[in-house]
Design an enzyme around this catalytic site. Sequence first.
Site, PDB file in Angstrom:
ATOM      1  N   LYS A 198      -6.020  -1.847   6.844  1.00 50.18           N
ATOM      2  CA  LYS A 198      -6.311  -2.166   5.446  1.00 50.18           C
ATOM      3  C   LYS A 198      -7.105  -3.464   5.295  1.00 50.18           C
ATOM      4  O   LYS A 198      -7.232  -3.976   4.173  1.00 50.18           O
ATOM      5  CB  LYS A 198      -5.004  -2.259   4.646  1.00 50.18           C
ATOM      6  CG  LYS A 198      -4.192  -0.971   4.640  1.00 50.18           C
ATOM      7  CD  LYS A 198      -4.899   0.159   3.888  1.00 50.18           C
ATOM      8  CE  LYS A 198      -4.074   1.435   3.896  1.00 50.18           C
ATOM      9  NZ  LYS A 198      -4.680   2.515   3.080  1.00 50.18           N
ATOM     10  N   HIS A 250      -1.462  11.171  -1.375  1.00 47.90           N
ATOM     11  CA  HIS A 250      -1.081  10.202  -2.393  1.00 47.90           C
ATOM     12  C   HIS A 250      -0.422  10.921  -3.565  1.00 47.90           C
ATOM     13  O   HIS A 250      -0.400  12.156  -3.631  1.00 47.90           O
ATOM     14  CB  HIS A 250      -2.312   9.434  -2.874  1.00 47.90           C
ATOM     15  CG  HIS A 250      -2.965   8.630  -1.803  1.00 47.90           C
ATOM     16  ND1 HIS A 250      -4.195   8.013  -1.956  1.00 47.90           N
ATOM     17  CD2 HIS A 250      -2.569   8.319  -0.537  1.00 47.90           C
ATOM     18  CE1 HIS A 250      -4.524   7.376  -0.852  1.00 47.90           C
ATOM     19  NE2 HIS A 250      -3.553   7.553   0.024  1.00 47.90           N
ATOM     20  N   ASP A 277      -1.328  -0.314  -4.688  1.00 47.65           N
ATOM     21  CA  ASP A 277      -2.643   0.230  -5.047  1.00 47.65           C
ATOM     22  C   ASP A 277      -2.590   1.691  -5.462  1.00 47.65           C
ATOM     23  O   ASP A 277      -3.492   2.186  -6.117  1.00 47.65           O
ATOM     24  CB  ASP A 277      -3.628   0.047  -3.897  1.00 47.65           C
ATOM     25  CG  ASP A 277      -3.119   0.634  -2.588  1.00 47.65           C
ATOM     26  OD1 ASP A 277      -1.914   0.961  -2.482  1.00 47.65           O
ATOM     27  OD2 ASP A 277      -3.925   0.749  -1.637  1.00 47.65           O
ATOM     28  N   HIS A 278      -1.536   2.402  -5.079  1.00 47.50           N
ATOM     29  CA  HIS A 278      -1.346   3.816  -5.439  1.00 47.50           C
ATOM     30  C   HIS A 278      -0.005   4.250  -4.880  1.00 47.50           C
ATOM     31  O   HIS A 278       0.629   3.534  -4.097  1.00 47.50           O
ATOM     32  CB  HIS A 278      -2.463   4.714  -4.873  1.00 47.50           C
ATOM     33  CG  HIS A 278      -2.613   4.614  -3.382  1.00 47.50           C
ATOM     34  ND1 HIS A 278      -1.755   5.230  -2.505  1.00 47.50           N
ATOM     35  CD2 HIS A 278      -3.509   3.944  -2.614  1.00 47.50           C
ATOM     36  CE1 HIS A 278      -2.125   4.956  -1.267  1.00 47.50           C
ATOM     37  NE2 HIS A 278      -3.177   4.172  -1.297  1.00 47.50           N
ATOM     38  N   ASP A 319       0.827  -1.204   0.000  1.00 45.18           N
ATOM     39  CA  ASP A 319       0.000   0.000   0.000  1.00 45.18           C
ATOM     40  C   ASP A 319       0.863   1.257   0.000  1.00 45.18           C
ATOM     41  O   ASP A 319       1.745   1.427   0.845  1.00 45.18           O
ATOM     42  CB  ASP A 319      -0.915  -0.010   1.228  1.00 45.18           C
ATOM     43  CG  ASP A 319      -2.254   0.605   0.932  1.00 45.18           C
ATOM     44  OD1 ASP A 319      -2.310   1.824   0.695  1.00 45.18           O
ATOM     45  OD2 ASP A 319      -3.255  -0.137   0.936  1.00 45.18           O
ATOM     46  N   ARG A 334     -16.688   8.339   0.088  1.00 46.24           N
ATOM     47  CA  ARG A 334     -15.970   7.094   0.378  1.00 46.24           C
ATOM     48  C   ARG A 334     -16.468   6.518   1.704  1.00 46.24           C
ATOM     49  O   ARG A 334     -16.705   7.248   2.661  1.00 46.24           O
ATOM     50  CB  ARG A 334     -14.473   7.363   0.425  1.00 46.24           C
ATOM     51  CG  ARG A 334     -13.646   6.154   0.822  1.00 46.24           C
ATOM     52  CD  ARG A 334     -12.187   6.383   0.522  1.00 46.24           C
ATOM     53  NE  ARG A 334     -11.336   5.533   1.344  1.00 46.24           N
ATOM     54  CZ  ARG A 334     -10.021   5.421   1.192  1.00 46.24           C
ATOM     55  NH1 ARG A 334      -9.412   6.107   0.251  1.00 46.24           N
ATOM     56  NH2 ARG A 334      -9.308   4.647   1.972  1.00 46.24           N
ATOM     57  N   ASP A 353       1.708   3.452   2.930  1.00 41.52           N
ATOM     58  CA  ASP A 353       0.632   4.440   2.895  1.00 41.52           C
ATOM     59  C   ASP A 353       0.435   5.109   4.247  1.00 41.52           C
ATOM     60  O   ASP A 353       0.412   6.334   4.348  1.00 41.52           O
ATOM     61  CB  ASP A 353      -0.660   3.775   2.444  1.00 41.52           C
ATOM     62  CG  ASP A 353      -1.780   4.785   2.226  1.00 41.52           C
ATOM     63  OD1 ASP A 353      -1.531   5.811   1.560  1.00 41.52           O
ATOM     64  OD2 ASP A 353      -2.886   4.560   2.720  1.00 41.52           O
ATOM     65  N   SER A 408      -6.726   3.831  -1.860  1.00 42.55           N
ATOM     66  CA  SER A 408      -6.795   2.402  -1.542  1.00 42.55           C
ATOM     67  C   SER A 408      -8.138   1.800  -1.916  1.00 42.55           C
ATOM     68  O   SER A 408      -8.208   0.638  -2.332  1.00 42.55           O
ATOM     69  CB  SER A 408      -6.511   2.191  -0.057  1.00 42.55           C
ATOM     70  OG  SER A 408      -5.206   2.618   0.263  1.00 42.55           O
ATOM     71  N   ASP A 434      -4.948  14.258   2.338  1.00 39.87           N
ATOM     72  CA  ASP A 434      -5.104  14.163   0.891  1.00 39.87           C
ATOM     73  C   ASP A 434      -4.733  15.479   0.210  1.00 39.87           C
ATOM     74  O   ASP A 434      -4.761  15.567  -1.019  1.00 39.87           O
ATOM     75  CB  ASP A 434      -6.547  13.801   0.538  1.00 39.87           C
ATOM     76  CG  ASP A 434      -6.961  12.467   1.144  1.00 39.87           C
ATOM     77  OD1 ASP A 434      -6.092  11.588   1.280  1.00 39.87           O
ATOM     78  OD2 ASP A 434      -8.144  12.316   1.496  1.00 39.87           O
ATOM     79  N   HIS A 450       1.569   9.002   5.051  1.00 38.90           N
ATOM     80  CA  HIS A 450       0.619  10.063   5.385  1.00 38.90           C
ATOM     81  C   HIS A 450       1.090  10.926   6.554  1.00 38.90           C
ATOM     82  O   HIS A 450       0.560  12.023   6.753  1.00 38.90           O
ATOM     83  CB  HIS A 450      -0.742   9.467   5.717  1.00 38.90           C
ATOM     84  CG  HIS A 450      -1.580   9.141   4.514  1.00 38.90           C
ATOM     85  ND1 HIS A 450      -1.810  10.038   3.505  1.00 38.90           N
ATOM     86  CD2 HIS A 450      -2.257   8.011   4.170  1.00 38.90           C
ATOM     87  CE1 HIS A 450      -2.592   9.483   2.587  1.00 38.90           C
ATOM     88  NE2 HIS A 450      -2.868   8.254   2.968  1.00 38.90           N
TER      89      HIS A 450
END
Length: 562
Positions: free
Chosen positions: A370, A505, A484-485, A31, A294, A443, A84, A176, A447
């Site tokens: 996750k 991201h 995933d990103h 991730d 989301r 991930d 994700s 974000d 962050h």
Amino acid sequence: MSDSPATSIAPLRPHAERKAPDGPVVCVVMDGVGIGKPDAVDGDAVALARTPTLDWLRGLPSGTSLRAHGTAVGMPSDKDMGNSEVGHNALGAGRVFDQGAALVERAVNSGSLYAGEVWRWLLDGVRESGEALHFMGLLSDGNIHSHIDHLLAMLRQAASEGVKQARVHVLTDGRDVPGRSTLEYIDRLEATLAELNAEAGVDYRIASGGGRMLITMDRYEAEWAMVERGWKTHVRGEARKFASARQAVETLYAEDENVDDQYLPAFVVADEGGVGDPVGPIRDGASVVFFNFRGDRALEITRAFEEGEGFAGFERGPVPKVRYAGMMQYDGDLALPTRFLVDPPAIASSMGELLAAAGKRQLAIAETHKYGHVTYFWNGNRSEPFAPELERYVEIPSQLVGLDERPWMRAAEVTDRLITEVDAAARAGAPLDFVRINYANGDMIGHTGALGPTIMAVEAVDLCLGRLVAATRRVGGVLVVTADHGNADQMFDGAGDARRVRTSHTLNPVPLAIFDPRESTGGPVLTGPGSAEAGLANVASTCLELLGFAAPEGYAPSLLRR
């Protein structure tokens, strides 16, 4: 890209040439581990980390890159980061579906959102009661969980339809979007509220707020205390008082030079210059819209509003009788929320569903952060197994500590359990066929914006990859490694005096590598779409072919050379 209800896909058929390995095909999602730009290595935690296993994997004939953002994962444009949720949807579905951001944007722009029964129900409620229409959600344009434009459009529509009172409960982002950017969004919101108050003669105000990682937006029941803090802030108006949201943020910034928007303490806006009564507690007769699209970080606060006496998350006290709706339905299996403004993507015939129908045994495993991604999102927004007798879902509890204090997280424990499960299934005479695993480190630590801990996080994942390579060779399986990103691959934006920490991201591609000990070169040669076109959706057909099945019609094609 599909924007219509999904149709079922025919059952899996044997591949004319490929045979399944003796051991399982293991799909690893690192991730947040993308491929950074060569000219920005000093801020690339992936490039700076010591990753001998990942380097070796990427040097195999199968080493390539995949698109993991924008239209490749169902976002409105290629300027939009992946995340994700959409990444795991694409990995598990084998196709690209319009996702929440695109669906909501379309519904807002076309006006279909306001023509729906739920919008009418919300407005009718406050017209009858005289209470306020409340909006709660993440205030930014990150387009991962929400977008400020959707909120502003709904406020304008409500005013045009005669709603006299509205209150906004803002969750500050900093994850974000840049870490201390929330005042930009608060100013945009305040300007719109002032315009509506002056032109439409309404009473629209910000009522409360706080950081997304401190209040309200917990996920996977990792920390119900976050939701409780949000409930007390938004519903009861119990938090530190300020005259305005801007005053609150400026004061909190000044009091702690290290705090960013993710972790801003809760606040309420109060009358009489910030010392009177809170301006917007949620009371009986109100209507409430949670405007995140989301689902993972919207589900628990939704449960707090909708569940009855059996709710056990925290002690709510008196629960106001309100009309509550989400921007979308956050969990289709649980049917939560009951009412929502925009229908989520309908995803049928995911890879997990097709494998279950073919009698194949599957394992999904991740730590709490996750876990929902390798289950709910991978399965096309379905929480429960398709065939419980064939599927096993394992959650390794995450630690409730500062992420940058333990960047290794639970990666070792997740790896331990995966190897144990594979061996136990083989001993029991019911060997696993397909395994999906998520390492959250790149991930979650990315962050935080802390470069050093993020480098350690990537190195921890690489250590685990080394163990999986050895285990794959031992049991005769196949190892598929991707992400995933991006996130850890770009820890800064700008240069020189304009350089700032990045916590969001990235738009970078992600790696794909396949280790197959049956191949003399260590892995298969890839073909099909070039790396400029191939995306996460191609992984499903690739894994199915490795399992000895023909790629399903309608899926993005396999990347394996015939």
